[in-house]
Design a protein around this motif. Structure first.
Motif, PDB file in Angstrom:
ATOM      1  N   ILE B  29       0.676  -1.060  -0.404  1.00  0.00           N
ATOM      2  CA  ILE B  29       0.249   0.128  -0.061  1.00  0.00           C
ATOM      3  C   ILE B  29       1.545   1.076   0.101  1.00  0.00           C
ATOM      4  N   LEU B  30       2.137   1.265   0.381  1.00  0.00           N
ATOM      5  CA  LEU B  30       2.990   2.108   1.058  1.00  0.00           C
ATOM      6  C   LEU B  30       3.506   2.896  -0.907  1.00  0.00           C
ATOM      7  N   THR B  31       3.118   1.873  -1.791  1.00  0.00           N
ATOM      8  CA  THR B  31       3.564   2.267  -3.274  1.00  0.00           C
ATOM      9  C   THR B  31       2.891   2.977  -3.676  1.00  0.00           C
ATOM     10  N   GLY B  32       1.916   3.266  -3.232  1.00  0.00           N
ATOM     11  CA  GLY B  32       0.567   4.601  -3.457  1.00  0.00           C
ATOM     12  C   GLY B  32       0.582   5.688  -2.618  1.00  0.00           C
ATOM     13  N   ILE B  33      -0.079   6.983  -3.176  1.00  0.00           N
ATOM     14  CA  ILE B  33      -0.572   8.020  -2.262  1.00  0.00           C
ATOM     15  C   ILE B  33      -1.484   7.782  -2.441  1.00  0.00           C
ATOM     16  N   LYS B  34      -1.998   8.709  -0.652  1.00  0.00           N
ATOM     17  CA  LYS B  34      -3.256   8.910  -0.531  1.00  0.00           C
ATOM     18  C   LYS B  34      -4.188   9.931  -0.735  1.00  0.00           C
ATOM     19  N   ILE B  35      -5.275  10.140  -1.497  1.00  0.00           N
ATOM     20  CA  ILE B  35      -6.073  10.983  -1.473  1.00  0.00           C
ATOM     21  C   ILE B  35      -7.428  11.105  -1.238  1.00  0.00           C
ATOM     22  N   VAL B  36      -7.406  12.042  -0.351  1.00  0.00           N
ATOM     23  CA  VAL B  36      -8.430  12.503   0.375  1.00  0.00           C
ATOM     24  C   VAL B  36      -9.390  13.535  -0.086  1.00  0.00           C
ATOM     25  N   ALA B  37     -10.335  13.322  -0.221  1.00  0.00           N
ATOM     26  CA  ALA B  37     -11.250  15.359  -0.782  1.00  0.00           C
ATOM     27  C   ALA B  37     -12.410  15.181   0.280  1.00  0.00           C
ATOM     28  N   THR B  38     -12.401  16.379   0.912  1.00  0.00           N
ATOM     29  CA  THR B  38     -13.406  16.826   1.715  1.00  0.00           C
ATOM     30  C   THR B  38     -14.367  18.189   0.986  1.00  0.00           C
ATOM     31  N   LYS B  39     -14.744  18.590   1.956  1.00  0.00           N
ATOM     32  CA  LYS B  39     -15.279  19.875   1.852  1.00  0.00           C
ATOM     33  C   LYS B  39     -14.316  21.088   1.979  1.00  0.00           C
ATOM     34  N   GLY B  41     -10.523  20.339   1.330  1.00  0.00           N
ATOM     35  CA  GLY B  41     -10.500  20.120  -0.115  1.00  0.00           C
ATOM     36  C   GLY B  41      -9.648  19.032  -0.747  1.00  0.00           C
ATOM     37  N   VAL B  42      -8.141  19.282  -0.713  1.00  0.00           N
ATOM     38  CA  VAL B  42      -7.777  17.041  -0.751  1.00  0.00           C
ATOM     39  C   VAL B  42      -6.620  17.301  -0.553  1.00  0.00           C
ATOM     40  N   THR B  43      -5.921  16.124   0.429  1.00  0.00           N
ATOM     41  CA  THR B  43      -5.206  15.982   1.588  1.00  0.00           C
ATOM     42  C   THR B  43      -4.539  15.169   0.844  1.00  0.00           C
ATOM     43  N   LEU B  44      -3.243  14.873   0.018  1.00  0.00           N
ATOM     44  CA  LEU B  44      -2.505  14.040  -0.511  1.00  0.00           C
ATOM     45  C   LEU B  44      -1.486  13.319   0.863  1.00  0.00           C
ATOM     46  N   THR B  45      -1.072  12.029   0.918  1.00  0.00           N
ATOM     47  CA  THR B  45      -0.301  11.239   1.885  1.00  0.00           C
ATOM     48  C   THR B  45       0.923  10.365   1.610  1.00  0.00           C
ATOM     49  N   GLY B  46       1.680  10.453   0.837  1.00  0.00           N
ATOM     50  CA  GLY B  46       3.013   9.466   0.767  1.00  0.00           C
ATOM     51  C   GLY B  46       4.060   9.208   1.612  1.00  0.00           C
ATOM     52  N   SER B  47       4.563   7.946   1.768  1.00  0.00           N
ATOM     53  CA  SER B  47       5.016   7.633   3.176  1.00  0.00           C
ATOM     54  C   SER B  47       5.673   6.446   2.597  1.00  0.00           C
ATOM     55  N   ASP B  48       7.410   6.457   3.044  1.00  0.00           N
ATOM     56  CA  ASP B  48       7.924   4.917   3.025  1.00  0.00           C
ATOM     57  C   ASP B  48       8.199   4.146   4.466  1.00  0.00           C
ATOM     58  N   ILE B  53       4.857  12.266   3.651  1.00  0.00           N
ATOM     59  CA  ILE B  53       4.899  13.557   3.557  1.00  0.00           C
ATOM     60  C   ILE B  53       3.151  14.107   3.295  1.00  0.00           C
ATOM     61  N   GLU B  54       2.618  15.053   4.125  1.00  0.00           N
ATOM     62  CA  GLU B  54       1.643  15.141   3.396  1.00  0.00           C
ATOM     63  C   GLU B  54       0.889  16.523   3.543  1.00  0.00           C
ATOM     64  N   THR B  55       0.113  17.256   2.036  1.00  0.00           N
ATOM     65  CA  THR B  55       0.112  18.212   1.369  1.00  0.00           C
ATOM     66  C   THR B  55      -1.425  18.476   1.958  1.00  0.00           C
ATOM     67  N   PHE B  56      -1.978  19.481   2.015  1.00  0.00           N
ATOM     68  CA  PHE B  56      -3.221  20.296   1.801  1.00  0.00           C
ATOM     69  C   PHE B  56      -3.306  21.050   0.787  1.00  0.00           C
ATOM     70  N   ILE B  57      -4.340  20.778  -0.526  1.00  0.00           N
ATOM     71  CA  ILE B  57      -4.759  22.405  -1.249  1.00  0.00           C
ATOM     72  C   ILE B  57      -5.729  21.916  -0.725  1.00  0.00           C
ATOM     73  N   ARG B 125      -2.443   5.216   9.359  1.00  0.00           N
ATOM     74  CA  ARG B 125      -2.575   7.265   9.837  1.00  0.00           C
ATOM     75  C   ARG B 125      -0.632   6.709   9.497  1.00  0.00           C
ATOM     76  N   LEU B 126      -1.396   8.450  10.016  1.00  0.00           N
ATOM     77  CA  LEU B 126       0.719   8.934   9.948  1.00  0.00           C
ATOM     78  C   LEU B 126       0.417   8.872  11.579  1.00  0.00           C
ATOM     79  N   PRO B 127       1.718   8.845  12.519  1.00  0.00           N
ATOM     80  CA  PRO B 127       2.008   9.288  13.465  1.00  0.00           C
ATOM     81  C   PRO B 127       0.836  10.296  14.065  1.00  0.00           C
ATOM     82  N   GLN B 128       0.791  10.624  15.139  1.00  0.00           N
ATOM     83  CA  GLN B 128      -0.714  11.593  16.093  1.00  0.00           C
ATOM     84  C   GLN B 128       1.094  12.300  17.009  1.00  0.00           C
ATOM     85  N   LEU B 129       1.672  13.550  17.089  1.00  0.00           N
ATOM     86  CA  LEU B 129       1.758  13.910  18.028  1.00  0.00           C
ATOM     87  C   LEU B 129       1.502  14.471  19.014  1.00  0.00           C
ATOM     88  N   GLU B 130       1.889  14.501  20.008  1.00  0.00           N
ATOM     89  CA  GLU B 130       1.651  15.238  20.709  1.00  0.00           C
ATOM     90  C   GLU B 130       2.242  16.835  21.070  1.00  0.00           C
TER      91      GLU B 130
END
Lengths: 380, 380
Positions: B29-39, B41-48, B53-57, B125-130
């Protein structure tokens, strides 16, 4: 040997000559560059026995003095280090001194290099060509002809003669042809010749030689003289000689391969077609076969598709500029067509099909001085 | 999922996120980019799994509309093909539709791609950092600190902790240190912090992570927020989150390695010294050991030499700007010193020797915010 030479001119020529030198040669002396200083100037030679390059730096050129000669002589220096060293020297002038036992000293700015050289007497002589079969053409034209054909040579050694570009000439026209038996690129141009009756065929120059030559010749319209002999070709530029061995063997007769009539003729804008095929190739490249499919639809629409079972498929429709003849459905190696479209300088091209299982031709509109031929791919 | 998105912004963010994706991962699954569309904007995630890296448009940004959302949803698409496909699309807008079974359709201009996607629920899931240990510094400063240290990390896996750059902070000063045990690069700067008492040590970021981060951050002086936890570090830019795993293990205490006094101090112009060493390296590189010798001569002259038994030797003398203390004769790894000189932005440097067999320090003149330390090489 002892001389002072202008740095930039020397560096420029050393880089040219170094292009001919291979580090993988089995002849130790050929890992070097031969430097000969006479009262007229300095001659540099590099060779891998397939390609040889000789440049001459005159003592003076156009009122500028390049060399101050203290003593004539010659030396062979390791190309790899010598080319890097002169490039990194910081002085405006380079001093080169050779003492006994081929010990060379290079001075420039504050740097003094002592290098072990080799015996120049051991360096092989360049081929002495009798000046027969001489013609000339502008440098930029030759550079273009190389660019538009050499990409299509075979990279496989199973038929060595196909790894070269074939030259033939008759009636003042030069034809260059390259083919790997799946695609063919042909370019022709008018040449100037010494002898009205100049005619030759089966002069096959290794693709590698032409790629190196292309790096050396400029985009200028100065003429380049070409001498062809039995097994060597020589390109003569101002102060530079480029020799290449010719490939042995009979080059296939390609004229009869080119269809003389077509069943379907489509005219298309070059750049949009190229971009469409590049997108389609993203998927077909993954399927390892580079197969792209083309289908004519109603009203001059063309459908381009490609499929990768693992990734997915792409479909794209482009409008042709004009369409004549039968409907057509054909599959081809997309990478080969892309290679050809990249070297076509014309905005519009004409594609001529003679059937789904027959070779097809791509040519610039209203120009017949170059032509690309492709075999279709059987997809069932 | 169904949305339209402005092409250039989408391509830009996809390229960023794709930097984190490795084709050699063992987690499909990590060979992919995750794309999430909400009202929003769009969030993209890539990870090894080392870097994420997570970006938000955003739907709209500074009065410009980037996204038209038809339906919310998510999908994972193969990074390798997806990134290449969007880059080659020619329309100004890209339409992305996901039907059942993770079948995605991408439309732009005249192209229609049907791609097989993966289940976004499977994406980790990406790490949730306090939010603890938070500080901030300008982006261009961070980029410089990376450039000036990361080249010195070890490339050998024998001591994994040395393949990273160590961060430590106290009293509002951040220290970055990299060493491969033969050379050390240290850079410090002031930081802004939430908590006056912020202090940490042994935060070791893999060199690879910093190299990737450096490609993403700009030369701007916008601030970047940094969150440090037990085993993760997070760099927060506008609309982009960069997570890296931290290296385990105890980073060596480097403060005591740095000599506090010197026997010989030389000031030199950076660029001429760099060029001299590069010329000397041409020969010592061939001898495989990169050894360059330095010797002080009378009147502040410095002699640099290197020898390759096969090729020859080079000798060069440079004038120091100033010279204090004992005569010195030392040999060192020339490539290491060249690496350091290349990242020193100052025109003049100071070299401090404490003996022929002791480490020496190179620093910009009158600046103590960075420092390079080198072990000498024994040549007998």
């Amino acid at each position: 040997m002892h001389f002072f030479i202008e740095r930039d001119r020397f560096v420029h020529d050393v880089q040219h000559v170094a292009k001919a030198v291979s580090s993988r040669t089995t002849i130790p002396i050929l890992t070097g560059i031969k430097i000969v200083a006479t009262k007229d100037g300095v001659t540099l030679t590099g060779s891998d026995s397939d390609i040889s390059i000789e440049t001459f730096i005159p003592k003076e050129d156009e009122d500028k003095q390049y060399i101050t000669l203290e003593q004539e002589g010659s030396i062979v220096l390791q190309a790899k280090y010598f080319a890097e060293i002169v490039k990194k020297l910081s002085g405006e002038e380079i001093e080169l001194i050779v003492q006994d036992q081929f010990a060379a000293t290079i001075k420039s700015g504050s740097a003094v290099f002592n290098l072990n050289g080799l015996d120049p007497e051991e360096y092989p002589r360049l081929p002495q060509l009798e000046e027969e079969l001489l013609f000339r053409l502008p440098q930029d034209m030759l550079k273009n002809m190389i660019r538009q054909t050499v990409f299509a040579v075979s990279t496989q050694e199973t038929r060595p003669v196909l790894t070269g570009v074939n030259l033939e000439s008759d009636n003042g026209v030069l034809h260059c042809t390259a083919t790997d038996s799946h695609r063919l690129a042909m370019r022709k141009t008018n040449i100037e010749r010494n002898d009205e009756n100049l005619a030759f065929e089966n002069v096959v120059i290794p693709g590698k030689s032409l790629n190196e030559l292309s790096k050396i010749i400029d985009e200028s319209n100065d003429f380049i003289d070409v001498v062809v002999t039995e097994n060597q070709i020589l390109f003569k530029l101002k102060n530079l000689l480029f020799f290449s061995r010719l490939l042995e063997g009979k080059y296939p007769v390609t004229k009869n391969m080119i269809p003389t009539q077509s069943k379907t003729t489509i005219q298309l804008k070059t750049k949009p077609l190229l971009q469409t095929l590049e997108r389609a190739l993203l998927l077909s490249r993954e399927a390892k076969n580079n197969v792209i499919n083309l289908k004519t639809l109603e009203a001059g629409l063309i459908e381009i598709t490609s499929i990768s079972p693992e990734i997915g498929k792409v479909t794209e429709r482009i409008q042709s500029q004009s369409f004549e003849g039968e409907e057509m459905r054909i599959s081809f190696n997309g990478k080969n067509v892309i290679d050809a479209l990249k070297v076509i300088d014309s905005d519009e091209i004409k594609v001529e099909f003679t059937g789904a299982m027959s070779p097809f031709v791509i040519q610039p509109i209203e120009q017949d001085h170059y032509l690309h031929l492709f075999s279709p791919v059987r997809t069932y």
